[in-house]
Write an enzyme that holds these catalytic residues in place. Structure first.
Site, PDB file in Angstrom:
ATOM      1  N   HIS A 211       0.882  -1.154   0.000  1.00 44.94           N
ATOM      2  CA  HIS A 211       0.000   0.000   0.000  1.00 44.94           C
ATOM      3  C   HIS A 211       0.927   1.212   0.000  1.00 44.94           C
ATOM      4  O   HIS A 211       2.081   1.111   0.450  1.00 44.94           O
ATOM      5  CB  HIS A 211      -0.903   0.005   1.232  1.00 44.94           C
TER       6      HIS A 211
ATOM      7  N   ASP B 278       2.610   1.825   3.211  1.00 46.25           N
ATOM      8  CA  ASP B 278       3.575   0.834   3.707  1.00 46.25           C
ATOM      9  C   ASP B 278       4.989   1.329   3.405  1.00 46.25           C
ATOM     10  O   ASP B 278       5.954   0.986   4.095  1.00 46.25           O
ATOM     11  CB  ASP B 278       3.406  -0.517   2.990  1.00 46.25           C
TER      12      ASP B 278
END
Ligand code: XUL
Ligand code: MN
Length: 348
Positions: free
Chosen positions: A55, A58
């Site tokens: 993501h 992240d």
């Protein structure tokens, strides 16, 4: 791990950092220590994954400015290189921030829609800098809890405008829709891969709009995941998978691949093998959750188990006797075909 060749397919494996987690659920807090980022990467490497699914946040916080973001992305790229791994995709996480309470590109508030597109463009920048052109859209909140909350005509129009804005932002990216019919919303606007492909077909660049199929999402729709995968393979649109399993029509369970229904899992592997999945660098991705009851030192076994079940099923797929199957089909003897498949799965 070297590429695994099965039939026409070339399998390499990917995983997302959220697949290792400390066990919180909607009814209770974390029950085990979380792993650090470095520990997670080490575990993934050791289990045999070739790539990481990201993501955007992240990689680094969505609050960083462009210069800080670029610095963080470079550091992540170096970390991946040192581990001998790649980034498979980047997905803008448009469901946690306060501006995405009512959705991203279908939110009623124009300021929130602006946030969604800006954040998505930033996710594209991150992906390209990490060395991947693949952008995954899981439209978590692009739906409603009650039908009257959003105007469906406006929402479909906004969906289409959003896709076009993203396709225009960079001419090399590939958009992969990961469709899910419900959860967290009551009903998603484009609940199936077919819905998303229809929208993509009317976009400014249909050839850059494809699909990531998650097994459990198909099951929540009542569709067999292998049929969903086969349709997308036949159309040249299966650019990613999230393999997992699901016990009936409940919440999205993300159980280990093959743990509930081995025959359903076998059919997915068989379809991927016959469809030549992976020839263009697509990854076999997992999206699985450890049971909350698991202690920390064994809270990665759902990953190694899922990979093991996948590889075991590859061995079975290689034993399938195509002539026998053709014989049963020609004779229209599907009872005998069923006996053959079930006993094959029983190792007989
Ligand atoms: C949600 C889901 C997501 C996506 C990535 O059901 O599967 O984790 O895979 O955003
Ligand atoms: Mn998923």
């Amino acid at each position: 791990m070297p590429v695994m060749k099965v039939g026409k397919a070339q399998f390499r494996f990917s995983v997302g950092p959220w697949n290792l987690h400390p066990g919180a659920d909607p009814f209770g807090p974390p029950v085990r220590e979380d792993f650090s980022w470095a520990q997670k990467m080490e575990i993934f490497k050791q289990i045999g994954f070739d790539a990481i699914q990201f993501h955007d946040d992240d990689v680094c916080s969505a609050e960083l400015n462009p210069a800080e973001t670029s610095k963080a992305v470079k550091a992540m790229k170096k970390q991946l290189k040192d581990l001998g791994m790649e980034a498979e995709f980047v997905a803008p996480r448009l469901w946690e921030h306060g501006n995405t309470v009512d959705g991203g590109w279908t939110a009623n508030d124009a300021k929130c829609r602006k946030y969604a597109i800006d954040r998505s463009k930033r996710a594209v920048d991150i992906a390209l800098e990490l060395g991947t052109k693949r952008i995954v859209l899981w439209p978590a909140r692009e739906g409603t809890y009650i039908r009257e909350a959003k105007d469906p005509f406006e929402s479909y129009k906004r969906y289409s405008e959003y896709l076009n804005m993203l396709l225009e932002y960079d001419s090399s990216i590939l958009i992969m829709g990961e469709m899910k019919p419900n959860e967290p919303t009551d009903a998603a606007y484009l609940p199936t891969p077919g819905h998303f492909l229809a929208m993509g077909a009317q976009s400014k660049d249909p050839k850059r709009v494809g699909i990531l199929i998650e097994s459990a999402h198909s099951m929540l729709l009542g569709i067999d995941p292998s049929d969903d995968m086969a349709l997308c393979l036949a159309l040249g649109k299966l650019w990613g998978v999230h393999l997992n399993d699901q016990d009936g029509l409940k919440y999205d369970q993300d159980k280990s691949f093959g743990a509930v229904n081995i025959r359903r899992a076998f059919n997915q592997v068989w379809v991927l093998a016959r469809g030549g999945f992976g020839q263009k660098g697509e990854y076999v991705g997992l999206d699985v959750k450890a049971m909350r009851t698991q202690k920390q030192d064994g809270s990665m076994k759902h990953l190694s188990n899922s990979l093991q079940f996948f590889k075991d099923l590859c061995e079975i797929v290689q034993k399938v006797d195509g002539d026998k199957i053709a014989e049963f089909r020609n004779a229209r003897d599907y009872e005998e075909l069923e006996r053959y498949i079930v006993r094959l799965l029983m190792g007989k």
